[in-house]
Design a protein around this motif. Structure first.
Motif, PDB file in Angstrom:
ATOM      1  N   THR A  16     113.174  58.826 135.413  1.00 34.64           N
ATOM      2  CA  THR A  16     113.520  59.978 134.576  1.00 34.64           C
ATOM      3  C   THR A  16     112.270  60.773 134.224  1.00 34.64           C
ATOM      4  OG1 THR A  16     115.506  58.946 133.631  1.00 34.64           O
ATOM      5  CG2 THR A  16     114.471  60.698 132.348  1.00 34.64           C
ATOM      6  N   VAL A  17     112.390  62.094 134.309  1.00 34.08           N
ATOM      7  CA  VAL A  17     111.320  63.023 133.933  1.00 34.08           C
ATOM      8  C   VAL A  17     111.896  64.027 132.940  1.00 34.08           C
ATOM      9  CG1 VAL A  17     109.810  64.871 134.772  1.00 34.08           C
ATOM     10  CG2 VAL A  17     110.102  62.797 136.121  1.00 34.08           C
ATOM     11  N   PHE A  18     111.129  64.350 131.916  1.00 37.52           N
ATOM     12  CA  PHE A  18     111.534  65.335 130.915  1.00 37.52           C
ATOM     13  C   PHE A  18     110.702  66.607 131.083  1.00 37.52           C
ATOM     14  CE2 PHE A  18     112.253  61.126 129.183  1.00 37.52           C
ATOM     15  CZ  PHE A  18     113.530  61.214 128.656  1.00 37.52           C
ATOM     16  N   THR A  19     111.321  67.768 130.860  1.00 36.75           N
ATOM     17  CA  THR A  19     110.565  69.013 130.869  1.00 36.75           C
ATOM     18  C   THR A  19     110.613  69.663 129.485  1.00 36.75           C
ATOM     19  OG1 THR A  19     112.296  70.650 131.406  1.00 36.75           O
ATOM     20  CG2 THR A  19     111.371  69.362 133.235  1.00 36.75           C
ATOM     21  N   ARG A  20     109.588  70.464 129.206  1.00 32.46           N
ATOM     22  CA  ARG A  20     109.547  71.277 127.987  1.00 32.46           C
ATOM     23  C   ARG A  20     109.173  72.709 128.380  1.00 32.46           C
ATOM     24  NH1 ARG A  20     105.926  69.547 123.340  1.00 32.46           N
ATOM     25  NH2 ARG A  20     104.306  69.765 124.932  1.00 32.46           N
ATOM     26  N   PHE A  21     109.918  73.671 127.849  1.00 32.45           N
ATOM     27  CA  PHE A  21     109.654  75.084 128.089  1.00 32.45           C
ATOM     28  C   PHE A  21     108.721  75.576 126.991  1.00 32.45           C
ATOM     29  CE2 PHE A  21     111.819  79.498 128.573  1.00 32.45           C
ATOM     30  CZ  PHE A  21     110.834  79.904 129.452  1.00 32.45           C
ATOM     31  N   LEU A  22     107.501  75.968 127.373  1.00 32.77           N
ATOM     32  CA  LEU A  22     106.483  76.383 126.416  1.00 32.77           C
ATOM     33  C   LEU A  22     106.131  77.846 126.612  1.00 32.77           C
ATOM     34  CD1 LEU A  22     104.039  73.325 126.460  1.00 32.77           C
ATOM     35  CD2 LEU A  22     106.030  73.731 125.013  1.00 32.77           C
ATOM     36  N   PRO A  23     105.574  78.503 125.583  1.00 35.56           N
ATOM     37  CA  PRO A  23     105.246  79.928 125.697  1.00 35.56           C
ATOM     38  C   PRO A  23     104.190  80.178 126.758  1.00 35.56           C
ATOM     39  CG  PRO A  23     105.128  79.191 123.415  1.00 35.56           C
ATOM     40  CD  PRO A  23     105.266  77.960 124.254  1.00 35.56           C
ATOM     41  N   HIS A  24     104.323  81.318 127.383  1.00 31.92           N
ATOM     42  CA  HIS A  24     103.320  81.783 128.339  1.00 31.92           C
ATOM     43  C   HIS A  24     102.555  82.928 127.686  1.00 31.92           C
ATOM     44  CE1 HIS A  24     101.480  82.596 132.193  1.00 31.92           C
ATOM     45  NE2 HIS A  24     101.816  83.866 132.092  1.00 31.92           N
TER      46      HIS A  24
END
Length: 205
Positions: A55-63
């Motif tokens: 399992t891999v988790f992603t996080r959407f962060l500001p650019h």
């Protein structure tokens, strides 16, 4: 929406489960709230606990945008992400409980775009684990999940979407993606429930 069996047979132990953007900013009321997120948390947690090594988790962060928008994508970031998304308290980018307890630096990928395939860190995981199948859960079905799924198809992975482990911006968009769009990819995308997924996924070895 999906059959009780995987169309192309059981999964091997080389499958990779990718949990997309299960972050607090989507779980709490505000501009980015996803109404269906809380309902899918226990489903995703159950899959992750059973297959934590896969399992891999992603996080959407500001650019960060340091110049005026010169394209539609830059304009999107400049107007929306910089003004609102980029101003959230840091803890809003964290994963929700209990997924935060299952994540660690080696299995968590930060990304600045909808698709995780744009991340060099994710490419490193693919190069290391060499999965034959990618399984997607998380939010939002009509944005980041969809972008990741289509990118997976383009890269010729066997691609699964766990239908009771994804949530969209609204019921309308959720149904549009799961009931109308994705079923058209009959040779590339399999729609499956979490129970069927775990029954069809071989034990880690």
């Amino acid at each position: 929406m999906q059959s009780q069996m995987l169309r192309f047979g059981p999964l091997s132990n080389h499958a990779l489960h990718i949990v997309i953007d299960m972050q607090k900013m989507f779980a709490e009321p505000g501009n980015f709230y996803c109404d269906g997120l809380q309902a899918i948390v226990p489903v995703i947690a159950n899959i992750a606990r059973n297959k934590i090594q896969s399992t891999v988790f992603t996080r959407f962060l500001p650019h960060q945008i340091n110049k005026p928008p010169a394209s539609p994508w830059q304009a999107h970031y400049h107007q929306w992400l910089t003004a609102d998304f980029g101003q959230l308290p840091p803890e809003q980018y964290d994963l929700v409980e209990p997924l935060d307890q299952l994540s660690h630096p080696d299995n968590t990928i930060n990304k600045n775009t909808y698709s995780v395939f744009e991340s060099q860190a994710f490419q490193g995981i693919l190069d290391k684990q060499r999965p034959d199948t990618l399984i997607f859960s998380g939010v939002k079905t009509n944005y980041c999940v969809l972008a990741c799924v289509l990118a997976s198809v383009d890269r010729d992975y066997r691609t699964l979407v766990v239908t009771d482990a994804v949530a969209g911006s609204s019921d309308q968009t959720q149904h549009a993606v799961l009931d109308t769009l994705l079923p058209r990819f009959i040779h590339q995308i399999e729609l499956v429930t979490a129970d069927t997924l775990l029954q069809s996924w071989k034990s880690d070895s």
